[in-house]
Write a protein that holds these residues in place. Structure first.
Motif, PDB file in Angstrom:
ATOM      1  N   GLU A 104       0.834  -1.202   0.000  1.00 11.76           N
ATOM      2  CA  GLU A 104       0.000   0.000   0.000  1.00 11.76           C
ATOM      3  C   GLU A 104       0.871   1.254   0.000  1.00 11.76           C
ATOM      4  OE1 GLU A 104      -2.794  -0.124   3.237  1.00 11.76           O
ATOM      5  OE2 GLU A 104      -3.773  -1.918   2.459  1.00 11.76           O
ATOM      6  N   ALA A 105       1.938   1.213   0.777  1.00 10.02           N
ATOM      7  CA  ALA A 105       2.848   2.363   0.830  1.00 10.02           C
ATOM      8  C   ALA A 105       3.511   2.578  -0.523  1.00 10.02           C
ATOM      9  CB  ALA A 105       3.893   2.158   1.929  1.00 10.02           C
ATOM     10  N   ILE A 106       3.892   1.505  -1.179  1.00 10.27           N
ATOM     11  CA  ILE A 106       4.488   1.626  -2.516  1.00 10.27           C
ATOM     12  C   ILE A 106       3.486   2.251  -3.477  1.00 10.27           C
ATOM     13  CG2 ILE A 106       5.321   0.317  -4.518  1.00 10.27           C
ATOM     14  CD1 ILE A 106       6.708  -1.588  -2.520  1.00 10.27           C
ATOM     15  N   LEU A 165       8.891   5.823   1.464  1.00 11.52           N
ATOM     16  CA  LEU A 165       8.367   4.589   2.048  1.00 11.52           C
ATOM     17  C   LEU A 165       8.622   4.555   3.551  1.00 11.52           C
ATOM     18  CD1 LEU A 165       9.278   1.734  -0.465  1.00 11.52           C
ATOM     19  CD2 LEU A 165       7.011   2.537   0.169  1.00 11.52           C
ATOM     20  N   GLN A 166       9.801   4.971   3.965  1.00  6.46           N
ATOM     21  CA  GLN A 166      10.104   5.004   5.396  1.00  6.46           C
ATOM     22  C   GLN A 166       9.135   5.912   6.135  1.00  6.46           C
ATOM     23  OE1 GLN A 166      14.262   6.098   5.296  1.00  6.46           O
ATOM     24  NE2 GLN A 166      14.905   4.005   5.704  1.00  6.46           N
ATOM     25  N   LYS A 204       6.536   4.427   8.921  1.00  8.66           N
ATOM     26  CA  LYS A 204       6.999   4.749  10.265  1.00  8.66           C
ATOM     27  C   LYS A 204       6.000   4.298  11.325  1.00  8.66           C
ATOM     28  CE  LYS A 204       9.776   8.461  11.934  1.00  8.66           C
ATOM     29  NZ  LYS A 204      10.077   9.873  11.792  1.00  8.66           N
ATOM     30  N   VAL A 205       4.735   4.414  11.023  1.00  9.08           N
ATOM     31  CA  VAL A 205       3.693   4.062  11.971  1.00  9.08           C
ATOM     32  C   VAL A 205       3.730   2.569  12.299  1.00  9.08           C
ATOM     33  CG1 VAL A 205       1.847   3.614  10.311  1.00  9.08           C
ATOM     34  CG2 VAL A 205       1.285   4.516  12.552  1.00  9.08           C
ATOM     35  N   TYR A 206       4.265   1.731  11.404  1.00  5.27           N
ATOM     36  CA  TYR A 206       4.317   0.289  11.652  1.00  5.27           C
ATOM     37  C   TYR A 206       5.524  -0.139  12.462  1.00  5.27           C
ATOM     38  CZ  TYR A 206       0.400  -0.216   8.639  1.00  5.27           C
ATOM     39  OH  TYR A 206      -0.852  -0.127   8.111  1.00  5.27           O
ATOM     40  N   THR A 259      12.128   3.367  16.282  1.00  2.38           N
ATOM     41  CA  THR A 259      12.795   3.943  15.118  1.00  2.38           C
ATOM     42  C   THR A 259      14.220   4.277  15.489  1.00  2.38           C
ATOM     43  OG1 THR A 259      11.999   6.141  15.682  1.00  2.38           O
ATOM     44  CG2 THR A 259      10.682   4.884  14.116  1.00  2.38           C
ATOM     45  N   LYS A 260      15.037   4.270  14.487  1.00  2.00           N
ATOM     46  CA  LYS A 260      16.451   4.594  14.729  1.00  2.00           C
ATOM     47  C   LYS A 260      16.729   6.032  14.422  1.00  2.00           C
ATOM     48  CE  LYS A 260      18.030  -0.033  13.891  1.00  2.00           C
ATOM     49  NZ  LYS A 260      18.902  -0.917  13.183  1.00  2.00           N
TER      50      LYS A 260
END
Length: 183
Positions: free
Chosen positions: A122-124, A170-171, A175-177, A182-183
């Protein structure tokens, strides 16, 4: 070589061999087309038209590359042509808010992994076309930058740049997933 025999028969217009070759590759090529066109009907049409092209140009095929790779390139090129000339088929996907997935234990369930995979696809799809196509070709289809540059008629540097920018987007979308890690 069994496949080589079928291809030779197809070159001689053997209809049974053509049906067999079609049946061997139609499902895989449909999925390739669907990833680009996002519509079952459009993907089916693109796959059919790509097979017609492939059978017409079968005399150009040489066994230096696997037949599936040769056919996949025809399918992808046909999909890209369709996207270029029929802008109405490109659907913009509205920004959606996703709830973070909470995992109760360290093991990832199959359902959770499926949800993550769907979220990535979906993000793609949310990426703009210029990034989405390069990301699909590189990450999903496995083409390198040289091949992408040839397919799209861009430089390898442009391919790398679009991939980098697409991955950054995409990141952001994914991010929500990360569930707060997160780094």
């Amino acid at each position: 070589m069994f496949q080589g025999n079928i291809i030779e028969k197809c070159k001689n217009n053997d209809r049974k061999a053509q049906v067999q070759l079609y049946n061997n590759y139609c499902n895989g090529m449909f999925h390739v087309a669907y990833r680009f066109l996002k519509s079952v009907e459009d993907a089916e049409d693109a796959m059919q038209e790509a097979f017609v092209k492939a059978f017409k140009k079968l005399h150009q095929y040489n066994s230096e590359v696997p037949f599936g790779a040769w056919l996949k390139r025809i399918v992808i090129n046909h999909c890209l042509d369709q996207l270029k000339y029929d802008k109405n088929k490109i659907e913009s996907i509205e920004d959606q808010l996703y709830e973070p997935v909470e995992v109760e234990n360290e093991e990832f369930s199959e359902a959770w992994l499926l949800e993550v995979k769907e979220s990535i696809m979906e993000a793609i799809e949310r990426l703009s076309e210029k990034y989405r196509i390069v990301v699909l070709l590189f990450l999903v289809e496995g083409y390198d930058h040289k091949e992408i540059s040839e397919i799209l008629g861009i430089t390898e540097t442009a391919s790398r740049t679009k991939l980098l920018r697409g991955k950054r987007k995409l990141q952001e979308y994914l991010k929500v997933y990360s569930n707060g890690v997160t780094k």
